[in-house]
Design a protein around this motif. Structure first.
Motif, PDB file in Angstrom:
ATOM      1  N   UNK A 105      -0.141 -74.843 -39.462  1.00 13.57           N
ATOM      2  CA  UNK A 105      -0.600 -73.609 -38.820  1.00 13.57           C
ATOM      3  C   UNK A 105      -1.379 -72.745 -39.805  1.00 13.57           C
ATOM      4  N   UNK A 106      -0.904 -72.679 -41.038  1.00 12.67           N
ATOM      5  CA  UNK A 106      -1.600 -71.879 -42.040  1.00 12.67           C
ATOM      6  C   UNK A 106      -2.976 -72.450 -42.339  1.00 12.67           C
ATOM      7  N   UNK A 107      -3.075 -73.788 -42.465  1.00  7.69           N
ATOM      8  CA  UNK A 107      -4.358 -74.423 -42.767  1.00  7.69           C
ATOM      9  C   UNK A 107      -5.368 -74.202 -41.652  1.00  7.69           C
ATOM     10  N   UNK A 108      -4.883 -74.071 -40.422  1.00  5.27           N
ATOM     11  CA  UNK A 108      -5.777 -73.938 -39.271  1.00  5.27           C
ATOM     12  C   UNK A 108      -6.020 -72.490 -38.865  1.00  5.27           C
ATOM     13  N   UNK A 109      -5.305 -71.558 -39.459  1.00  7.15           N
ATOM     14  CA  UNK A 109      -5.359 -70.164 -39.013  1.00  7.15           C
ATOM     15  C   UNK A 109      -6.663 -69.495 -39.434  1.00  7.15           C
ATOM     16  N   UNK A 110      -7.117 -68.593 -38.596  1.00 15.04           N
ATOM     17  CA  UNK A 110      -8.289 -67.780 -38.912  1.00 15.04           C
ATOM     18  C   UNK A 110      -7.880 -66.636 -39.834  1.00 15.04           C
ATOM     19  N   UNK A 111      -8.877 -65.937 -40.348  1.00 13.59           N
ATOM     20  CA  UNK A 111      -8.585 -64.770 -41.180  1.00 13.59           C
ATOM     21  C   UNK A 111      -7.770 -63.747 -40.402  1.00 13.59           C
ATOM     22  N   UNK A 112      -8.114 -63.557 -39.123  1.00 16.02           N
ATOM     23  CA  UNK A 112      -7.394 -62.585 -38.309  1.00 16.02           C
ATOM     24  C   UNK A 112      -5.941 -63.001 -38.107  1.00 16.02           C
ATOM     25  N   UNK A 113      -5.717 -64.269 -37.823  1.00 20.84           N
ATOM     26  CA  UNK A 113      -4.347 -64.748 -37.626  1.00 20.84           C
ATOM     27  C   UNK A 113      -3.523 -64.604 -38.898  1.00 20.84           C
ATOM     28  N   UNK A 114      -4.132 -64.900 -40.047  1.00 24.56           N
ATOM     29  CA  UNK A 114      -3.420 -64.771 -41.315  1.00 24.56           C
ATOM     30  C   UNK A 114      -3.108 -63.314 -41.630  1.00 24.56           C
ATOM     31  N   UNK A 115      -4.080 -62.429 -41.416  1.00 24.32           N
ATOM     32  CA  UNK A 115      -3.862 -61.013 -41.700  1.00 24.32           C
ATOM     33  C   UNK A 115      -2.768 -60.435 -40.809  1.00 24.32           C
ATOM     34  N   UNK A 116      -2.800 -60.779 -39.530  1.00 28.28           N
ATOM     35  CA  UNK A 116      -1.777 -60.269 -38.623  1.00 28.28           C
ATOM     36  C   UNK A 116      -0.398 -60.800 -39.007  1.00 28.28           C
ATOM     37  N   UNK A 117      -0.353 -62.046 -39.383  1.00 29.04           N
ATOM     38  CA  UNK A 117       0.925 -62.630 -39.780  1.00 29.04           C
ATOM     39  C   UNK A 117       1.454 -61.952 -41.043  1.00 29.04           C
ATOM     40  N   UNK A 118       0.579 -61.723 -42.009  1.00 34.17           N
ATOM     41  CA  UNK A 118       1.009 -61.073 -43.243  1.00 34.17           C
ATOM     42  C   UNK A 118       1.475 -59.643 -42.999  1.00 34.17           C
ATOM     43  N   UNK A 119       0.853 -58.952 -42.045  1.00 36.16           N
ATOM     44  CA  UNK A 119       1.240 -57.567 -41.775  1.00 36.16           C
ATOM     45  C   UNK A 119       2.640 -57.472 -41.179  1.00 36.16           C
ATOM     46  N   UNK A 120       3.133 -58.577 -40.602  1.00 32.92           N
ATOM     47  CA  UNK A 120       4.497 -58.595 -40.077  1.00 32.92           C
ATOM     48  C   UNK A 120       5.508 -59.010 -41.140  1.00 32.92           C
ATOM     49  N   UNK A 121       5.004 -59.366 -42.339  1.00 31.10           N
ATOM     50  CA  UNK A 121       5.840 -59.836 -43.452  1.00 31.10           C
ATOM     51  C   UNK A 121       6.578 -61.121 -43.091  1.00 31.10           C
ATOM     52  N   UNK A 122       5.922 -61.954 -42.281  1.00 30.98           N
ATOM     53  CA  UNK A 122       6.458 -63.263 -41.930  1.00 30.98           C
ATOM     54  C   UNK A 122       5.354 -64.306 -42.123  1.00 30.98           C
ATOM     55  N   UNK A 123       5.066 -64.690 -43.358  1.00 29.70           N
ATOM     56  CA  UNK A 123       4.000 -65.666 -43.598  1.00 29.70           C
ATOM     57  C   UNK A 123       4.354 -67.033 -43.036  1.00 29.70           C
ATOM     58  N   UNK A 124       3.348 -67.899 -42.998  1.00 27.66           N
ATOM     59  CA  UNK A 124       3.551 -69.261 -42.485  1.00 27.66           C
ATOM     60  C   UNK A 124       4.263 -70.103 -43.545  1.00 27.66           C
ATOM     61  N   UNK A 125       5.554 -69.949 -43.648  1.00 26.92           N
ATOM     62  CA  UNK A 125       6.349 -70.707 -44.606  1.00 26.92           C
ATOM     63  C   UNK A 125       7.644 -71.150 -43.940  1.00 26.92           C
ATOM     64  N   UNK A 126       8.329 -72.079 -44.592  1.00 28.19           N
ATOM     65  CA  UNK A 126       9.650 -72.456 -44.104  1.00 28.19           C
ATOM     66  C   UNK A 126      10.639 -71.347 -44.424  1.00 28.19           C
ATOM     67  N   UNK A 127      11.857 -71.454 -43.912  1.00 25.28           N
ATOM     68  CA  UNK A 127      12.852 -70.403 -44.087  1.00 25.28           C
ATOM     69  C   UNK A 127      13.334 -70.351 -45.529  1.00 25.28           C
ATOM     70  N   UNK A 128      13.538 -69.135 -46.031  1.00 29.69           N
ATOM     71  CA  UNK A 128      14.186 -68.969 -47.327  1.00 29.69           C
ATOM     72  C   UNK A 128      15.699 -68.939 -47.119  1.00 29.69           C
TER      73      UNK A 128
END
Length: 766
Positions: free
Chosen positions: A338-361
């Protein structure tokens, strides 16, 4: 190469998140304010959403004509906002060199909005029109009813949609509350700003610091813990209380498991029984350790809902006992795709929620366990975890190279280095059985489409007129694997797909329903009688023997093209060239039977291919006046747009309006009146539009779609040629094109949810 990120807190309390992604062509900003409809005074429902609307009406420094909306649209970007229960989000995407201008406008309009009473009264009518559309939308009302089932003391159970009556603009107390809400929450301590693009981190940080300092200094506003959600009345809605941090991402993992329809899963068990029609999981509320989520499950008429629920509970029990590390490992691969395919807008919105495209910590894994423990369980069903999906594999499939078919055209408009590929396959299917057999293919492709959606691959099967079309886009390796499996399913659908299916699509609002019918209307294919009788594989075989296909590949490098030749060896039908474009004479009105009571109209004005550059500039110059006149001044409704659109290879101007009070004829009159006023060439707008058609500035999907539409039009299209033609467009070119459009002999298509107003419309369908 992984993206580089940086997180910091500015002196005014604003949290700044930065992402440097060299592969991106565009830049984006997403600003989240930690305040929403539940934070507004209960006496004034809709206040938070109303304020969101007012922000976009211009400020002293940036009036409406130069505000964020017009600025981004003029650059071919995206811009929007959303008010939820506890958050309000503002976001836009533009070419990298325009990020500073957009960011300054965004921060300025939020920090110093113009809350003049006159504009409040105008915008309240827009809010009221939205409310009417919302109140008539079955899906929205279904969700509202679900929220009503929580504890009566919880804010979710209250009414928060503003309208003409709840927004008491004349009341000084309301005005005081509006200003107070802005001062209390639109300050640094309540905000997260995320910037994403190909720029270095230091450049992004400088932009963030420079423009975010416009916000007042503040501290996070403490929230009052809401009362318990209580238990909902539906078996497919789930509530959780007192969850640890990371619960939203943990739920995302659980939903990813639920959405997997491969053998061994719950959805597959439903499909094997012939029960599954559609499925969607949605998070409705997440705040302060509380979660409310819902499964929108549509079953066939002969399904047993109790048995489906028992199987679901069995699946929950299985997931609860599964190895969390294995679940998390597969989830990490899914997130990476999902991260590799995401647009700049999708990445920015995801980062603003503090939930990046990563597995669970570690916290996320603990939250997952807490979520699973609060779900119902049973011993129903036989389950196993599917293996890692090959669609998540980045390596190209290993195959014996095969020559590329002559019916496949290769476009070089998108370099292979973009790691984005698109394949378009189109069949001309003259058989009268096509309308019934397309339902068989839809069922056959549904499981693969679900897998593709999870893996950030877009696989679309569409029909228009006598044509079937398959479109697949994403990472090249995933596209190749998806296309090969799709063609196999289309050649020989599974036995279950030949059974009658009563699945129905959700009802669309009128303007969206018209847009869905526009390709058929442009092709002008006359309706055919749907033949009755039992469908069999031999009928599909016969249809494929009559079908002719052609295709376009965009973004494939040499290695991927070699594998594509192998994948297309099983393409059914005979290779051919694109067919002739549709034609019709003069004005044509088509009455579309669509659900909904509001008046809606699409006006499509096709243009010769030679006029594409002038038409695109004309559409760009009309966009602002159309919005200003029809939506702001005349208040026709909230759904108003104009654009240059390519439909089935035909390019032209497209205008759309949905109105609760203006008739289709009145809408058309307003549009024609506006067109007669003409436009004035703006050299800056012309230069900006030309810049949009530089491949390095266009979204990969837009490059691929433009190449496909040009291929359908049988034009030797080149982006650089279009860009040069736009730059040389003169005022006389615009005037001449407008004059031709307004001529009584010009070609128009009016698609409306009403009969033609006058029999003189040629081809009118009553």
């Amino acid at each position: 190469m992984s993206d580089a990120t940086r997180h910091l807190t500015l002196a005014n309390g604003l949290q700044l998140t930065l992402r440097h992604a060299p592969r991106l062509k565009r830049s984006a900003a997403a600003l989240r304010v930690h305040a929403g409809s539940h934070d507004a005074p209960g006496k004034w429902p809709g206040l938070a959403h109303f304020l969101e609307h007012l922000f976009f009406l211009g400020t002293t420094r940036y009036p409406l004509d130069d505000g964020l909306m017009r600025y981004v649209q003029a650059l071919g970007g995206q811009v929007n906002a959303s008010t939820r229960e506890r958050t309000t989000d503002f976001f836009f995407e533009v070419p990298p060199n325009a990020l500073a201008g957009g960011l300054d406008r965004l921060c300025q309009m939020l920090a110093e909005p113009d809350l003049g009473i006159a504009r409040q009264y105008r915008e309240r009518e827009v809010i009221h029109a939205e409310f009417i559309a919302w109140s008539r939308n079955p899906q929205a009302q279904q969700q509202f009813a679900l929220l009503q089932s929580v504890s009566p003391g919880h804010p979710l159970s209250a009414f928060h949609a503003g309208n003409r009556y709840t927004l008491a603009l004349h009341d000084p107390a309301f005005q005081q509350a509006l200003g107070g809400f802005h001062r209390r929450f639109y300050q640094g301590g309540q905000m997260v700003l995320s910037l994403c693009g190909p720029q270095p981190l230091d450049e992004l940080e400088q932009l963030g610091r420079q423009h975010a300092e416009q916000f007042a200094t503040g501290q996070p506003v403490p929230h009052i813990q809401p009362p318990p959600l209580s238990v909902t009345t539906t078996p497919l809605a789930f509530t959780h209380e007192n969850l640890p941090a990371g619960a939203e991402q943990a739920l995302e993992l659980l939903i990813a498991c639920l959405a997997d329809s491969r053998p061994g899963t719950w959805l597959n068990a439903l499909r094997e029984r012939g029960w599954l029609q559609s499925f969607k999981a949605e998070t409705l509320y997440a705040f302060a350790g509380q979660l409310l989520w819902h499964l929108d499950l549509k079953l066939s008429a002969d399904a047993c809902p109790d048995a489906a629920s028992a199987l679901l509970h069995g699946w929950f029990s299985f997931i609860r006992q599964a190895d969390p590390e294995q679940l998390n490992r597969d989830f990490g691969l899914l997130q990476l795709s999902r991260e590799r395919s995401a647009s700049a807008l999708e990445l920015a919105r995801r980062d603003s929620t503090k939930q990046p495209f990563t597995k669970l910590d570690t916290q996320g894994l603990q939250a997952l366990q807490a979520v699973l423990e609060s779900l119902p369980g049973s011993e129903h069903g036989q389950w196993h975890l599917p293996p890692t999906d090959p669609l998540l594999t980045a390596d190209l499939p290993v195959t014996n190279a095969q020559p590329l078919p002559a019916a496949l055209k290769i476009s070089d408009q998108l370099p292979g280095t973009r790691q984005y590929a698109a394949l378009y396959l189109r069949w001309h299917v003259p058989s009268p059985l096509r309308q019934r057999l397309q339902g068989v293919l839809e069922q056959a492709l549904a499981p693969l489409q679900e897998r593709c959606e999870r893996a950030s691959v877009q696989l679309q099967y569409t029909t228009a007129g006598e044509y079937w079309q398959l479109r697949c886009t994403g990472l090249p390796a995933a596209v190749l694997r998806a296309v090969e499996q799709a063609l196999a399913s289309m050649l020989k659908p599974p036995a279950s797909c030949w059974l009658p299916c009563a699945a129905s699509s959700p009802a669309l609002i009128p303007i969206r329903a018209l847009l869905k019918q526009l390709p058929d209307a442009v092709l002008g294919t006359p309706p055919t009688t749907v033949l009755a009788g039992t469908l069999e594989q031999r009928q599909l075989n016969s249809l494929w023997q009559q079908a002719h296909w052609h295709a376009l590949a965009v973004g494939f490098d040499d290695a991927a093209l070699s594998a594509l030749g192998t994948a297309l060896q099983r393409c059914p039908g005979q290779g051919s060239l694109p067919g002739p474009l549709p034609t019709w004479g003069n004005h044509r009105w088509q009455h579309a039977q669509v659900p909904g009571s509001e008046h809606a109209l699409l006006l499509f004005c096709p243009l010769p291919a030679a006029d594409e550059a002038t038409g695109r500039l004309l559409a760009q110059l009309l966009q602002g006046p159309v919005y200003q006149r029809l939506r702001v001044e005349l208040q026709l409704g909230y759904a108003v747009f104009s654009a240059f659109r390519q439909v089935e290879g035909v390019g032209g101007l497209l205008f759309g309006v949905q109105s609760p009070h203006a008739s289709q004829t009145q809408i058309l009159d307003h549009l024609l009146t506006l067109l007669r006023l003409g436009v004035t060439l703006d050299p800056a707008a012309r230069d900006a539009l030309a810049g949009q058609f530089n491949e390095t500035a266009m979204a990969n999907a837009d490059v691929a779609e433009w190449a496909w539409q040009t291929h359908l039009a049988t034009q030797p299209g080149r982006l650089d040629a279009l860009r040069r033609a736009i730059l040389t467009t003169r005022q006389t070119d615009l005037d001449h094109l407008l004059s031709n459009l307004l001529d009584t002999g010009s070609t128009w298509l009016c698609l409306a949810n009403a009969a033609a107003p006058d029999p003189s419309w040629q081809g009118a369908k009553q």
